[in-house]
Design a protein around this motif. Structure first.
Motif, PDB file in Angstrom:
ATOM      1  N   MET A 243       0.810  -1.209   0.000  1.00 45.12           N
ATOM      2  CA  MET A 243       0.000   0.000   0.000  1.00 45.12           C
ATOM      3  C   MET A 243       0.847   1.264   0.000  1.00 45.12           C
ATOM      4  SD  MET A 243      -2.985  -1.194  -0.215  1.00 45.12           S
ATOM      5  CE  MET A 243      -3.878   0.337  -0.025  1.00 45.12           C
ATOM      6  N   GLU A 244       2.067   1.175   0.586  1.00 47.05           N
ATOM      7  CA  GLU A 244       2.889   2.361   0.739  1.00 47.05           C
ATOM      8  C   GLU A 244       3.647   2.689  -0.546  1.00 47.05           C
ATOM      9  OE1 GLU A 244       2.178   0.361   4.539  1.00 47.05           O
ATOM     10  OE2 GLU A 244       3.201  -0.261   2.709  1.00 47.05           O
ATOM     11  N   ASP A 266       2.564   6.921   3.317  1.00 48.25           N
ATOM     12  CA  ASP A 266       1.374   6.086   3.483  1.00 48.25           C
ATOM     13  C   ASP A 266       0.143   6.925   3.162  1.00 48.25           C
ATOM     14  OD1 ASP A 266      -0.547   4.290   4.111  1.00 48.25           O
ATOM     15  OD2 ASP A 266      -0.104   4.181   6.271  1.00 48.25           O
ATOM     16  N   THR A 268      -2.886   5.446   2.548  1.00 46.81           N
ATOM     17  CA  THR A 268      -4.040   4.549   2.671  1.00 46.81           C
ATOM     18  C   THR A 268      -5.195   5.196   3.431  1.00 46.81           C
ATOM     19  OG1 THR A 268      -3.035   3.583   4.654  1.00 46.81           O
ATOM     20  CG2 THR A 268      -2.584   2.514   2.543  1.00 46.81           C
ATOM     21  N   ARG A 269      -4.889   6.137   4.319  1.00 48.97           N
ATOM     22  CA  ARG A 269      -5.951   6.771   5.120  1.00 48.97           C
ATOM     23  C   ARG A 269      -6.182   8.228   4.713  1.00 48.97           C
ATOM     24  NH1 ARG A 269      -3.009   3.666   8.616  1.00 48.97           N
ATOM     25  NH2 ARG A 269      -1.680   5.444   9.187  1.00 48.97           N
ATOM     26  N   LYS A 302     -11.983   6.413  -1.093  1.00 53.75           N
ATOM     27  CA  LYS A 302     -11.592   7.287   0.036  1.00 53.75           C
ATOM     28  C   LYS A 302     -11.862   8.746  -0.344  1.00 53.75           C
ATOM     29  CE  LYS A 302      -7.320   5.795   0.187  1.00 53.75           C
ATOM     30  NZ  LYS A 302      -7.397   4.765  -0.861  1.00 53.75           N
ATOM     31  N   ASN A 378      -4.142   9.640  -6.588  1.00 55.08           N
ATOM     32  CA  ASN A 378      -2.925   9.285  -5.839  1.00 55.08           C
ATOM     33  C   ASN A 378      -1.843  10.335  -6.020  1.00 55.08           C
ATOM     34  OD1 ASN A 378      -3.921   6.925  -4.707  1.00 55.08           O
ATOM     35  ND2 ASN A 378      -3.291   5.656  -6.445  1.00 55.08           N
TER      36      ASN A 378
END
Length: 542
Positions: A243-244, A266, A268-269, A302, A378
């Motif tokens: 994920m990173e 990171d 992801t959040r 997200k 991203n």
């Protein structure tokens, strides 16, 4: 040690003195050879003795000239040998004095550690400190910023095209290919062999082996050159099953690549709040929500959507569209703000940013005409950092499909129009409306200027605020962000400056240079074709 250094210094002194004397001797010999001979017993031709013809004098002059040329060539060769010996001795002396290892700061093409004198290291590091790498520079206007250009393993996305280059192309020039290959390999060297000061931990593969990155893990990169300092590279790597992201910053201060930092990011959040100001244009909103459903709901997952709607007309249809998406995809992360007032983009984005009440969040200021990909989202996360960086991507603006695809009965679907070609669109480097920035930075800088009314201008004012501040502005073309063509109307109420900007944008949006030329000279082209057809028919009849 001091005694050895004194002996070495003494030997070098006498060696240089001997070489200087030898050079003086060679120069003295050269002067003797070149001096004219004065033999008192020799008689001058033509004065005493026989009469000599013109051929005799020419032969004599040619003989003397050949003699001098041969001697001069010999002396030049000896001087060149002396210079080479002197250079070799100087290099030996320098190698004895340069004992300091660059360590991890110098990365050669093969990743070898290099050596350099301390003053060179100080200069290279001073170049990094002067460049806009770690701290933003205060600039007078939007024209002072140095934009990045983006690249992948196979392609480069560039702003400056002229009339021959393309917005997306493979690096044709060998030096550009070699440069990008070297940079990617240097980034892999940094990741796979981290130093103690790097902000990353060694990771292991599924079998406990050391995790090794390769060129296939390279996602994207950006680069820009400050002409008086060097070239900055921002590289992003990611394993398919992780994920990173790995982020490496390199800088070439017109010398060896210098590692600035290596870190793990990171995302992801990281939630993105997409804010869209809207008035009427419900058909365009239907198309926007189709792209939103495919990218944000089904892929990214997200995302929060904030729609700020101006006026009453069309509001019920917008609500219906949002409710339809909610029922079909079980998506509830959206906010609809209704303002019963005249449309003002800056006002809508200000309201949308303040409508979020859950603390810090990354915002993407978007328009209803924008088509974006999951990869762009991203990129948005990777290039914005609270209190440090804001992201201003350059959008690829599509031309009028009725002109681009005039040879087809109907234009292809929108998804098939999303190509980076010279005749399909252009990098909208004069537009600053699409941006990714954190809410705290936006509020700290004061948001949009509410004094700006009508079309355009508010985004440029905000952009200039960041340029005048200390944050780093990342400005680069991105392949996953498109502006879809739509007909523009420049209202009479606009100021002269706004009207000029609107007309300029309208002209730029319509078609490429070649297509506009075909439209301008259409009658001339048709006349030529008729003449050609008439000539062909006449020859066939004859």
């Amino acid at each position: 040690m001091p005694r050895r250094g004194l002996i070495l210094h003494t030997r070098t002194h006498w060696l240089l003195l001997g070489l200087a004397l030898l050079c003086s001797l060679v120069l003295f010999m050269y002067l003797l050879e070149c001096a004219p001979q004065t033999d008192g017993n020799a008689s001058l031709p033509g004065v005493v003795g026989e009469n000599y013809g013109k051929e005799y004098y020419q032969a004599l002059l040619q003989e003397q000239e050949e003699h001098y040329q041969t001697r001069a060539t010999s002396l030049k060769r000896q001087i060149a040998q002396l210079k080479q010996e002197l250079q070799e001795m100087s290099e030996k002396m320098r190698s004895l004095q340069e004992r300091k290892n660059i360590g991890a700061n110098g990365i050669g093409y093969q990743g070898n550690k290099e050596q350099a004198p301390s003053d060179l290291l100080e200069f290279l590091h001073s170049q990094i400190d002067k460049a806009e790498v770690s701290v933003g520079a205060k600039l007078p206007s939007e024209y002072g910023v140095i934009p990045f250009e983006s690249f992948t393993l196979m392609k480069v996305f560039q702003l400056e095209m002229g009339l021959t280059r393309h917005p997306e192309e493979k690096p044709v020039r060998k030096d550009k290919r070699d440069e990008l290959v070297e940079v990617i390999e240097a980034g892999l060297e940094v990741i796979n062999n981290p130093d103690e000061d790097d902000e990353q931990e060694d990771e292991e593969g599924p079998l406990g082996e050391k995790l090794i990155f390769n060129e296939n893990d390279f996602i994207e990169g950006y680069y820009r050159t400050e002409r008086d300092k060097g070239t900055q590279y921002e590289l992003f790597f990611k394993k398919a099953d992780l994920m990173e992201y790995r982020h490496v910053t390199l800088f070439r201060p017109f010398g060896p690549l210098m590692k600035v930092k290596s870190e793990m990011i990171d995302i992801t959040r990281s939630i993105i709040n997409i804010i869209v100001p809207l008035a009427e244009r419900t058909d365009a909103f239907v198309q926007f929500m189709q792209n939103f459903r495919d990218v944000c709901i089904h892929q990214d997952k997200k995302i929060h959507l904030t729609v700020v709607y101006f006026g009453k007309e069309g509001l019920s249809k917008v609500k219906s569209i949002l409710e339809s998406v909610t029922s079909e995809s079980d998506f509830h992360n959206y906010t609809l703000v209704s303002l019963n007032e005249e449309f003002n983009r800056g006002r809508g984005l200000n309201v949308g940013a303040r409508a979020w009440d859950k603390g810090e969040v990354l915002m993407f200021f978007c328009d209803v005409d924008i088509y974006f990909s999951a990869e762009f989202l991203n990129s948005c996360r990777l290039n914005a950092e609270p209190g440090k960086k804001v992201f201003y991507p350059v959008v690829f603006s599509l031309y009028n499909p009725a002109i681009v695809y005039a040879n087809q009965e109907v234009p292809p679907p929108v998804e098939q129009q999303l190509v980076h070609k010279k005749d399909s669109g252009f990098w909208r480097d004069f537009g600053f409306g699409m941006t990714c920035q954190y809410r705290s930075d936006f509020l700290t800088i004061g948001g949009f200027d509410m004094e700006v009314k009508g079309w355009g201008g508010e985004d440029v004012h905000l952009y200039r605020k960041y340029l005048h501040g200390d944050l780093i502005v990342i400005r680069t073309p991105v392949p996953g962000l498109f502006h879809l063509w739509h007909e523009k109307r420049c209202a009479d109420e606009l100021t002269p400056e706004q009207y000029r900007m609107c007309i300029q944008s309208k002209a730029m949006n319509e078609a490429s240079h070649s297509h506009l030329g075909m439209l301008v000279f259409r009658e001339e082209i048709e006349t030529h074709l008729h003449k050609q057809a008439y000539r062909t028919n006449s020859e066939a009849v004859g």
